[in-house]
Design a protein around this motif. Structure first.
Motif, PDB file in Angstrom:
ATOM      1  N   VAL A   1      10.105   2.420   9.938  1.00 18.27           N
ATOM      2  CA  VAL A   1       9.566   3.719   9.448  1.00 18.27           C
ATOM      3  C   VAL A   1       8.207   4.131  10.610  1.00 18.27           C
ATOM      4  CG1 VAL A   1       7.572   4.384   7.951  1.00 18.27           C
ATOM      5  CG2 VAL A   1       9.591   3.107   6.995  1.00 18.27           C
TER       6      VAL A   1
ATOM      7  N   GLU B   1       5.691  10.933  11.372  1.00 21.53           N
ATOM      8  CA  GLU B   1       6.851  11.426  10.792  1.00 21.53           C
ATOM      9  C   GLU B   1       7.012  11.072   9.358  1.00 21.53           C
ATOM     10  OE1 GLU B   1      10.292  10.223  14.090  1.00 21.53           O
ATOM     11  OE2 GLU B   1      10.260   9.081  12.126  1.00 21.53           O
TER      12      GLU B   1
ATOM     13  N   LEU C   1       9.584  10.428   6.667  1.00 20.26           N
ATOM     14  CA  LEU C   1      10.904   9.974   6.405  1.00 20.26           C
ATOM     15  C   LEU C   1      11.224  10.148   4.825  1.00 20.26           C
ATOM     16  CD1 LEU C   1      13.560   8.113   6.970  1.00 20.26           C
ATOM     17  CD2 LEU C   1      12.126   6.377   6.699  1.00 20.26           C
TER      18      LEU C   1
ATOM     19  N   ARG D   1      12.974  13.024   9.855  1.00 18.78           N
ATOM     20  CA  ARG D   1      14.414  12.212   9.448  1.00 18.78           C
ATOM     21  C   ARG D   1      14.704  11.913   8.086  1.00 18.78           C
ATOM     22  NH1 ARG D   1      14.016   6.630  11.391  1.00 18.78           N
ATOM     23  NH2 ARG D   1      11.933   6.587  10.699  1.00 18.78           N
TER      24      ARG D   1
ATOM     25  N   CYS E   1      21.096   8.042   8.875  1.00 19.35           N
ATOM     26  CA  CYS E   1      19.700   8.252   9.050  1.00 19.35           C
ATOM     27  C   CYS E   1      19.673   9.015  10.208  1.00 19.35           C
ATOM     28  CB  CYS E   1      19.080   7.028   9.189  1.00 19.35           C
ATOM     29  SG  CYS E   1      17.164   7.209   9.298  1.00 19.35           S
TER      30      CYS E   1
END
Length: 302
Positions: free
Chosen positions: A49, A53, A55, A229, A241
């Motif tokens: 992580v 971002e 996720l 992502r 991923c």
């Protein structure tokens, strides 16, 4: 378009914590295994992580999304493997320090006592009691009430709210905690389209400000639109991923969800459109396309 409003004064009070360096690994799981109810829910999961971002964790029911989120948060005990926060084992963090590092929105918003909406949001400030940040409590709470459009019922009892309103208040509490790692478990489940978009817009804003955001989603279109992502979980493992355009393919999604899924680009905007493939037929008893290696599913519609 900004859907959850914020103001300059409120935002200043809400962003006094120095931002993290974008791209820094703030949390990580290595070879994680979790056993619940006598069965293995997660198998040898590796995941990072990063700050800056969003996720998204996606996958079918029972894939292990919420369990993985809980393990990263420290709410689910790992059977084996490592869970790290800022490079240190999660278990080594004292509860107060952990609360200052990560904020978690669960799927349940029930409270046993008749707290007002403002009091619920103010609970997010508890980790900062008796610190210099405590001086910002009122300004932060006000800012998050405005940002989630819940200020208009700040004095109402939390129990009097609708499911969607409770969800937005719970999000305001999590945002008020001002942790650099924000973890959201199905935050859009009880919301209408406008507020679904607003929640993910707010999550993206937090990421752009330098925080790390992990969000469990069932809506693949929201994941494609807002995540930097996407981790696709399947059978307790991370099947793929990466950036949405690379991971959310029709082939992978059809296999994972056991139903044919088509991914196309919007002819005008280029946005990813993700939709199940349906055969044409009479309205009642439509026979859906089967997923690879599966029997067709019978869908009865009214």
């Amino acid at each position: 378009m900004r859907l959850f409003r914020s103001t300059a004064r409120g935002d200043h009070a809400a962003t006094t914590r120095p931002p993290s360096i974008s791209g820094t690994v703030i949390a990580e799981v290595r070879k994680l295994r979790v056993d619940l109810g006598g069965r293995t829910v997660l198998h040898d999961v590796d995941l990072q992580v990063r700050t800056g971002e969003v996720l998204a964790l996606v996958g079918p029911n029972g894939a292990g999304k919420s369990t993985l989120l809980g393990a990263i948060a420290g709410d689910v005990v790992a059977g084996s493997g490592d869970v790290l926060l800022d490079g240190a084992p999660l278990a080594s963090w004292p509860p107060l320090q952990l609360a200052r590092r990560r904020a978690v929105l669960t799927q349940s918003y029930d409270l046993s006592f008749p707290f007002t909406v403002r009091a619920v949001v103010a609970m997010g400030r508890a980790p900062w009691a008796r610190t210099p940040a405590e001086a910002d409590d009122d300004a932060v709470v006000d800012a998050m009430l405005r940002r989630t459009e819940t200020a208009k019922f700040a004095r109402r009892g939390f129990g009097s709210l609708s499911g969607g309103e409770r969800a937005r208040v719970a999000l305001a509490r999590v945002l008020a905690q001002q942790a650099p790692l924000v973890m959201l478990d199905e935050p859009t489940a009880a919301l209408d389209i406008r507020h679904q978009e607003a929640v993910l817009h707010t999550a993206a804003e937090r990421a752009r400000a330098g925080d790390a955001v992990v969000v469990v989603l069932h809506d693949l279109a929201l994941a494609a639109a807002y995540a930097d992502r996407v981790a696709v979980l399947h059978g307790g493992r991370v099947a793929a991923c990466g950036p949405p355009a690379e991971v959310l393919t029709g082939e992978l999604l059809s296999r994972v969800y056991r139903h044919r899924i088509e991914v196309i680009r919007h002819p005008r905007t280029g946005a990813m459109l993700i939709t199940p493939v349906r055969k044409r037929g009479v309205r009642r008893g439509i026979r859906a396309d089967s997923g690879p290696g599966d029997l067709p599913l019978e869908i009865a519609t009214s």
